[in-house]
Design a protein around this motif. Sequence first.
Motif, PDB file in Angstrom:
ATOM      1  N   ILE A   7      31.702 -42.307 -74.160  1.00 50.09           N
ATOM      2  CA  ILE A   7      30.847 -43.448 -74.725  1.00 50.09           C
ATOM      3  C   ILE A   7      31.671 -44.762 -75.015  1.00 50.09           C
ATOM      4  O   ILE A   7      31.131 -45.800 -74.405  1.00 50.09           O
ATOM      5  N   ALA A   8      32.706 -44.567 -75.509  1.00 51.27           N
ATOM      6  CA  ALA A   8      33.407 -45.652 -75.769  1.00 51.27           C
ATOM      7  C   ALA A   8      33.663 -46.593 -74.742  1.00 51.27           C
ATOM      8  O   ALA A   8      33.776 -47.762 -74.378  1.00 51.27           O
ATOM      9  N   ALA A   9      34.255 -45.721 -73.453  1.00 47.73           N
ATOM     10  CA  ALA A   9      34.821 -46.330 -72.211  1.00 47.73           C
ATOM     11  C   ALA A   9      33.634 -46.927 -71.636  1.00 47.73           C
ATOM     12  O   ALA A   9      33.756 -47.946 -70.762  1.00 47.73           O
ATOM     13  N   SER A  10      32.445 -46.375 -71.901  1.00 47.29           N
ATOM     14  CA  SER A  10      31.248 -47.008 -70.992  1.00 47.29           C
ATOM     15  C   SER A  10      30.739 -48.233 -71.640  1.00 47.29           C
ATOM     16  O   SER A  10      29.990 -49.202 -70.980  1.00 47.29           O
ATOM     17  N   GLY A  11      31.249 -48.450 -73.122  1.00 46.53           N
ATOM     18  CA  GLY A  11      30.727 -49.785 -73.773  1.00 46.53           C
ATOM     19  C   GLY A  11      29.269 -49.910 -74.382  1.00 46.53           C
ATOM     20  O   GLY A  11      28.831 -50.588 -74.592  1.00 46.53           O
ATOM     21  N   VAL A  12      28.635 -48.439 -73.893  1.00 46.81           N
ATOM     22  CA  VAL A  12      27.167 -48.349 -74.329  1.00 46.81           C
ATOM     23  C   VAL A  12      27.086 -48.049 -75.835  1.00 46.81           C
ATOM     24  O   VAL A  12      27.878 -47.296 -76.416  1.00 46.81           O
ATOM     25  N   ASP A  13      26.166 -48.511 -76.561  1.00 46.88           N
ATOM     26  CA  ASP A  13      25.924 -48.381 -77.949  1.00 46.88           C
ATOM     27  C   ASP A  13      25.565 -46.692 -78.261  1.00 46.88           C
ATOM     28  O   ASP A  13      24.586 -46.471 -77.594  1.00 46.88           O
ATOM     29  N   ILE A  30      22.438 -46.882 -67.701  1.00 46.29           N
ATOM     30  CA  ILE A  30      22.395 -47.844 -68.693  1.00 46.29           C
ATOM     31  C   ILE A  30      23.424 -48.870 -68.770  1.00 46.29           C
ATOM     32  O   ILE A  30      23.110 -49.957 -68.909  1.00 46.29           O
ATOM     33  N   MET A  31      24.680 -48.857 -68.227  1.00 49.67           N
ATOM     34  CA  MET A  31      25.546 -49.655 -68.298  1.00 49.67           C
ATOM     35  C   MET A  31      24.982 -50.781 -67.214  1.00 49.67           C
ATOM     36  O   MET A  31      25.134 -52.093 -67.446  1.00 49.67           O
ATOM     37  N   TRP A  32      24.453 -50.529 -66.121  1.00 46.93           N
ATOM     38  CA  TRP A  32      23.656 -51.348 -65.290  1.00 46.93           C
ATOM     39  C   TRP A  32      22.601 -52.101 -66.262  1.00 46.93           C
ATOM     40  O   TRP A  32      22.551 -53.365 -65.767  1.00 46.93           O
ATOM     41  N   TYR A  33      21.925 -51.566 -66.759  1.00 46.63           N
ATOM     42  CA  TYR A  33      20.740 -52.430 -67.470  1.00 46.63           C
ATOM     43  C   TYR A  33      21.427 -53.499 -68.476  1.00 46.63           C
ATOM     44  O   TYR A  33      21.184 -54.496 -68.599  1.00 46.63           O
ATOM     45  N   ARG A  34      22.567 -52.883 -69.360  1.00 43.97           N
ATOM     46  CA  ARG A  34      23.244 -54.032 -70.215  1.00 43.97           C
ATOM     47  C   ARG A  34      23.722 -54.966 -69.320  1.00 43.97           C
ATOM     48  O   ARG A  34      23.622 -56.300 -69.839  1.00 43.97           O
TER      49      ARG A  34
END
Length: 501
Positions: free
Chosen positions: A197-203, A140-144
Motif C-alpha cells: 500500500i505504501a509503495a502504491s501511494g494510495v491512502d 485506484i492509482m490511475w484515479y489519483r
Amino acid sequence: MKYLLAYDLGTGGTKASLFDENGKSAASAFVGCQTFFPKNGYHEQRPADWWESVVRSTGQLLEKAGIDPAQIVALAVSGHSLGAVPISRDGKLLAEFVPIWSDSRAKAQADKFFTQVDEERWYMTTGNGFPAPLYSIFKIMWYRDECPEIYKNAAKFIGTKDYINFKMTGVLCTDRSYASGSGVYSLWEERYLEEYIAASGVDPEKLPEIFPSTHVVGKILPKAAAELGLSPETLVCAGGVDNACMALGAACMEDGDAYTSLGTSGWIAVSSSAPIVNFEKKPYVFAHCVPGQYVSATCIFSAGNSFRWLRDVLYTEDEGSYAEMDKLAASSPAGANGLLFIPTLAGGSGLDKSPNAKGGYAGLELKHTRADMIRSTLEGICLNLRMALDVLAEQTAVGGSMLIVGGGGKSAFWRQLFADIYEKEILESNAGQDAGSLGAAAVAAVGVGLWKDFGEIKSVCQVKKRIEPVAENVRQYRKILPVFEKISEMYSDIGDMISAL
C-alpha cells in the motif's frame, strides 16, 4: 419454505436466482449490461446499469416465482473481479463509468509501482497473475493521477458486488475473496500488506474493510427493499468474487477439484489448500469463499464473447441462433479443414507472450465455409483453454473429470469438443449454468445458519451426464495443438508490432 436469493453479476449482465433452503433452484432471470470501449485499453461499465439490472432481474424473478418476498431470508452477490468503484463520504457514486476487470489503462501506474517492488516477489505473495494493470490498486492509482478530484473525494474504492451490497445496506466493505484481487493482499497472511500500500501511494483508508464471505453485512434498507420488491428484513451477506463463488457452486472445495467456466471469458480453476503460484506461467489465485481454501486458475479473456462476435459478424440481428451455429459447425470435420482461430480478441492473458496479443484466423483459404469458420472458432477457444489446463496440470494434480459451467456449457457440441481436446471426461451437472449463483446462495445459507457448513453443497450438485472423448478426434487435436501454440505466440509478436505503430 425459506428461500435464498443469489445474484451473479457478470460482465455480460446480472442473473438473479432463487433457491429453496435445500439448494434447489426455484426460478431465475437475466438482464444484460453493456460494456463501453472509449479508448484503447479502456473497458468500462456504469454501476447504475449494474443496479438497474439487479432491480429488473429481481422483479422478473419474483413474478416468475410467485412467492411472498418475506420468505426470502438472505441473499448474496457473486461479482466480476478487480473493480474500483469510487464512493464519497456521503455515499455518492463519484464516476458514471468505471473500469472493469479487463481494463488495462493503469500501465504507467503499475510500471511505477514495480520500480519500488520486486514484481516476482509481489506475484508470489499476492497470486495476482493477470497483467498487473488490471488489478484494483493500480486503477485506484490511475484515479489519483488522472482524476484527482474523484480520488480526493472518495472515502472508499470498492468492488462490483460490494457496490450492490452498499446500495442495499449502506455499508462499505468487501470480503476475503474479492480483496485477494486488490493487488495489495497477501494470500499467505490473509490481509492487506502495508508495504505494498505504501509503495502504491494510495491512502490505506480508501481500501474497504475485509470480512468473511459469509459475514452478514446488514438488512436491506427500506428504500432499496421497496425498489427491489423485497422485505426489509432480508439479510445481505458479503458474498464473493465470481471465481470463488463459481468454484463453490461447482462443488470445487477440496484439493484437486476443478472446473472450466465458459462465459464471456473462460477459465480453468482448481481448488487447493495452498495457492498455486508460478512466476513464469502466472496462474492467478483468489482466496476461496471456503475458509482455508484457494482457487487457482488460468484463463483466456475472450471465450463466449469471441463466439458472440462471430455470430454478430456472420448473421443479421434476426438470424444465427447458437443452436443453428452448432449444427453447422458439426458439418465441418475436426480441425475445420485446416482453419485455426486464435481467440485473443480482448488481448493477451497470462498465458500469452504479450498482453498486446491479437486474435484472428490462420490458414484461411478460399475453400473455407461458414461452417469451417464456426467450428474453427469453437475449437480455438477449446485449444486455448487446453493450454490453460496444461499450465495448471504442471503445477498440481487435476482430477480426471472436468465440469463445464457457465453459459457456453449449454452446448452439447461444445462439450464434446472439450472432451476431445482436453482428453478428459466432461461432466454435466444440475448446477452447470447456475454455479456462480448457487455458490452465492451457499454463502448466504451458511451466513445465516440455514446450512451448518459448505459441505451441504456436495448433496446439491448431481452429475447428470458424462461425455467421453472420441479417440479419432483426440488424435487429430493432438496434431493441431502444437501448431495452435506456435501461431498463438506469433499473434503476440504481431500484436506488439501493431501496438508500436
